[in-house]
Design a protein around this motif. Sequence first.
Motif, PDB file in Angstrom:
ATOM      1  N   LEU A 251      -0.404  12.289  -1.143  1.00 32.68           N
ATOM      2  CA  LEU A 251       0.659  12.690  -0.215  1.00 32.68           C
ATOM      3  C   LEU A 251       0.239  12.462   1.230  1.00 32.68           C
ATOM      4  O   LEU A 251       1.037  12.029   2.069  1.00 32.68           O
ATOM      5  CB  LEU A 251       1.003  14.165  -0.450  1.00 32.68           C
ATOM      6  N   ALA A 252      -1.026  12.745   1.540  1.00 35.32           N
ATOM      7  CA  ALA A 252      -1.522  12.566   2.911  1.00 35.32           C
ATOM      8  C   ALA A 252      -1.591  11.101   3.302  1.00 35.32           C
ATOM      9  O   ALA A 252      -1.481  10.754   4.491  1.00 35.32           O
ATOM     10  CB  ALA A 252      -2.899  13.203   3.041  1.00 35.32           C
ATOM     11  N   ALA A 253      -1.778  10.211   2.341  1.00 38.42           N
ATOM     12  CA  ALA A 253      -1.884   8.780   2.653  1.00 38.42           C
ATOM     13  C   ALA A 253      -0.540   8.181   3.058  1.00 38.42           C
ATOM     14  O   ALA A 253      -0.496   7.218   3.836  1.00 38.42           O
ATOM     15  CB  ALA A 253      -2.448   8.022   1.451  1.00 38.42           C
ATOM     16  N   VAL A 254       0.553   8.743   2.556  1.00 42.00           N
ATOM     17  CA  VAL A 254       1.883   8.161   2.797  1.00 42.00           C
ATOM     18  C   VAL A 254       2.249   8.114   4.280  1.00 42.00           C
ATOM     19  O   VAL A 254       2.609   7.046   4.803  1.00 42.00           O
ATOM     20  CB  VAL A 254       2.951   8.904   1.974  1.00 42.00           C
ATOM     21  N   PRO A 255       2.198   9.246   5.027  1.00 39.42           N
ATOM     22  CA  PRO A 255       2.603   9.173   6.446  1.00 39.42           C
ATOM     23  C   PRO A 255       1.699   8.276   7.285  1.00 39.42           C
ATOM     24  O   PRO A 255       2.175   7.652   8.250  1.00 39.42           O
ATOM     25  CB  PRO A 255       2.531  10.631   6.909  1.00 39.42           C
ATOM     26  N   LEU A 256       0.428   8.196   6.942  1.00 39.10           N
ATOM     27  CA  LEU A 256      -0.475   7.314   7.689  1.00 39.10           C
ATOM     28  C   LEU A 256      -0.068   5.851   7.524  1.00 39.10           C
ATOM     29  O   LEU A 256      -0.057   5.081   8.493  1.00 39.10           O
ATOM     30  CB  LEU A 256      -1.917   7.524   7.230  1.00 39.10           C
ATOM     31  N   ILE A 257       0.240   5.472   6.303  1.00 36.38           N
ATOM     32  CA  ILE A 257       0.663   4.090   6.056  1.00 36.38           C
ATOM     33  C   ILE A 257       2.016   3.827   6.703  1.00 36.38           C
ATOM     34  O   ILE A 257       2.261   2.745   7.259  1.00 36.38           O
ATOM     35  CB  ILE A 257       0.705   3.804   4.540  1.00 36.38           C
ATOM     36  N   GLU A 258       2.917   4.808   6.654  1.00 39.93           N
ATOM     37  CA  GLU A 258       4.235   4.645   7.290  1.00 39.93           C
ATOM     38  C   GLU A 258       4.087   4.440   8.797  1.00 39.93           C
ATOM     39  O   GLU A 258       4.823   3.647   9.398  1.00 39.93           O
ATOM     40  CB  GLU A 258       5.098   5.869   7.008  1.00 39.93           C
TER      41      GLU A 258
ATOM     42  N   GLN B  23       0.821  -1.205   0.000  1.00 36.43           N
ATOM     43  CA  GLN B  23       0.000   0.000   0.000  1.00 36.43           C
ATOM     44  C   GLN B  23       0.862   1.265   0.000  1.00 36.43           C
ATOM     45  O   GLN B  23       0.519   2.258  -0.658  1.00 36.43           O
ATOM     46  CB  GLN B  23      -0.934  -0.005   1.215  1.00 36.43           C
ATOM     47  N   LEU B  24       1.954   1.234   0.735  1.00 37.32           N
ATOM     48  CA  LEU B  24       2.856   2.382   0.745  1.00 37.32           C
ATOM     49  C   LEU B  24       3.450   2.609  -0.641  1.00 37.32           C
ATOM     50  O   LEU B  24       3.566   3.761  -1.102  1.00 37.32           O
ATOM     51  CB  LEU B  24       3.979   2.163   1.769  1.00 37.32           C
ATOM     52  N   MET B  25       3.811   1.520  -1.312  1.00 36.32           N
ATOM     53  CA  MET B  25       4.361   1.638  -2.656  1.00 36.32           C
ATOM     54  C   MET B  25       3.326   2.243  -3.606  1.00 36.32           C
ATOM     55  O   MET B  25       3.649   3.121  -4.434  1.00 36.32           O
ATOM     56  CB  MET B  25       4.806   0.261  -3.167  1.00 36.32           C
ATOM     57  N   ILE B  26       2.067   1.819  -3.488  1.00 37.77           N
ATOM     58  CA  ILE B  26       0.991   2.365  -4.327  1.00 37.77           C
ATOM     59  C   ILE B  26       0.836   3.866  -4.072  1.00 37.77           C
ATOM     60  O   ILE B  26       0.728   4.676  -5.001  1.00 37.77           O
ATOM     61  CB  ILE B  26      -0.325   1.625  -4.055  1.00 37.77           C
ATOM     62  N   ALA B  27       0.823   4.242  -2.780  1.00 41.05           N
ATOM     63  CA  ALA B  27       0.649   5.653  -2.433  1.00 41.05           C
ATOM     64  C   ALA B  27       1.819   6.501  -2.934  1.00 41.05           C
ATOM     65  O   ALA B  27       1.620   7.614  -3.441  1.00 41.05           O
ATOM     66  CB  ALA B  27       0.493   5.797  -0.914  1.00 41.05           C
ATOM     67  N   GLN B  28       3.019   5.981  -2.794  1.00 44.02           N
ATOM     68  CA  GLN B  28       4.195   6.741  -3.240  1.00 44.02           C
ATOM     69  C   GLN B  28       4.226   6.874  -4.762  1.00 44.02           C
ATOM     70  O   GLN B  28       4.551   7.946  -5.290  1.00 44.02           O
ATOM     71  CB  GLN B  28       5.472   6.065  -2.736  1.00 44.02           C
ATOM     72  N   GLU B  29       3.896   5.787  -5.471  1.00 43.15           N
ATOM     73  CA  GLU B  29       3.853   5.860  -6.935  1.00 43.15           C
ATOM     74  C   GLU B  29       2.766   6.826  -7.402  1.00 43.15           C
ATOM     75  O   GLU B  29       2.977   7.603  -8.342  1.00 43.15           O
ATOM     76  CB  GLU B  29       3.604   4.462  -7.520  1.00 43.15           C
TER      77      GLU B  29
END
Length: 489
Positions: free
Chosen positions: A231-238, A188-194
């Motif tokens: 961008l907002a999804a990335v820190p939540l998943i991290e 999921q993090l990879m999807i959000a970052q891409e």
Amino acid sequence: MGARNVIAMATFSCITLMTGCVIGPDYERPEVEVPEQWRIDYRSASDLTNAKWWQQFNDPVLDGLIETALKENLDIRIAAGRVNQFLGQLNTTRAEFFPQLGAGGGVSRNRISEETFGSTPGSDPYYTQYEAALGASWQLDLFGRVQRQTESVQAQVYASEQGRRGVILSVVTGVTSSYVALRGLDRQLMIAQETELSYKDSVTLFKLRHSYGTVSQLEVDQVESQYQLALAAVPLIEAQIAAQENLISILLGRSPGAIGRGKSLDNMTIVGVPEALPASLLTRRPDIQQAEQNLISANAAVGVAESLYYPDISITGNFGQASADLGDLLDSSAKIWDIGASITAPIFTFGRIEGQIQSAEALRQQAEDRYRFTLLSALKEVNDALVSTDKNAQNYQALKQREKALLSYAKLADMRFENGAASYLEVLYANNELFQAQLDTVSSQIDYYSALIDVYKSMGGGWVDQAVDMVEPVAESSPDASLLMPEWR
């Protein structure tokens, strides 16, 4: 009659009497209705319940994490300590079957009254007494009190071992589920970052187009909103990844920290669903076995309470030397010995024994109800896990198809926008739906794998024995496997 003959006759009589009655009810397993089949049937099921099923994922990193957890997990060590605790109690209780031997010695300075009968006027009233003796005492278990106590504590040993096996089962499935969830979060993090990078490039492009007047500020803001969403999804998943790594670290008996990675979620091999009938849970699941052993222990405790109605008989004996002069202590004329027996029996206790029996019977009934509840809960858990596996598989396949359709939709919407056939609002909607669908598909995949793992957890199986073999032994004095897994009655 000599002292040796007296002791021999007493011992023979005691052994003969000890073969008599044992007070209290003998254990019988409660009748519980068990269905013949599960609510859902897997025709392609494979019997993997006796194998190290986690190795079916073909991920060496996962195998290493489980091996570490089985050796270092603190819950497993606590459970092993509990087994040793009850083993010590069992040794203490069993010792009451046998005579207790001891030795003692002493010296005393004494003064006798000069006014007592038989005293000689003018004689020295002071004297010193030296003694050394061996003593023995034996409380006869004529009515089975010690036997019932031993039966109760032995069942507690079995129950504590099953508790340890249950902890091992939970640790293995816990590490596996947590690792699968971690790899899903990585995806999921990879999807959000891409997605973030893709939208960032789109923002740059649209700002450039706006400067040339080919797109409006409205469309620039729409692209910007997409970018900020990803961008907002990335820190939540991290944050979720860090929490999952910390959870796995605790299961490994370590301080919170990073966890190594192996295969991606898509590259893991999907394990098969184990084949087992409902009745097999009786011998597979540690919690059911533990509940039954607790019932056996409580049943024996009723016999211990009932034995309080009957007499306690004890035999005592001493053999040694006594002398007023230390130099004469070893002379044959200084020998002393005594042997005796005592009996105590209740007459009026004003309800004390009745109250203890009432409490013991109430605890036994609680243990029986807990056993029934544990078995019914186990049946529910297996049915839930099997249904969840089937339905999650369907859900995962549907979401994969939805993701595929939205990917095509997003590409077509973008083409329509570039050709001037649609507004960017259509592109925005398609891309947002695609982004969320990709995350949902991964979540569904995690749920599907977790449901499979729950099937193994709920069914138990021989694989627990293999996991137990990977754990450090409880103690050198631990009962062997045949004792810790008694034959079912």
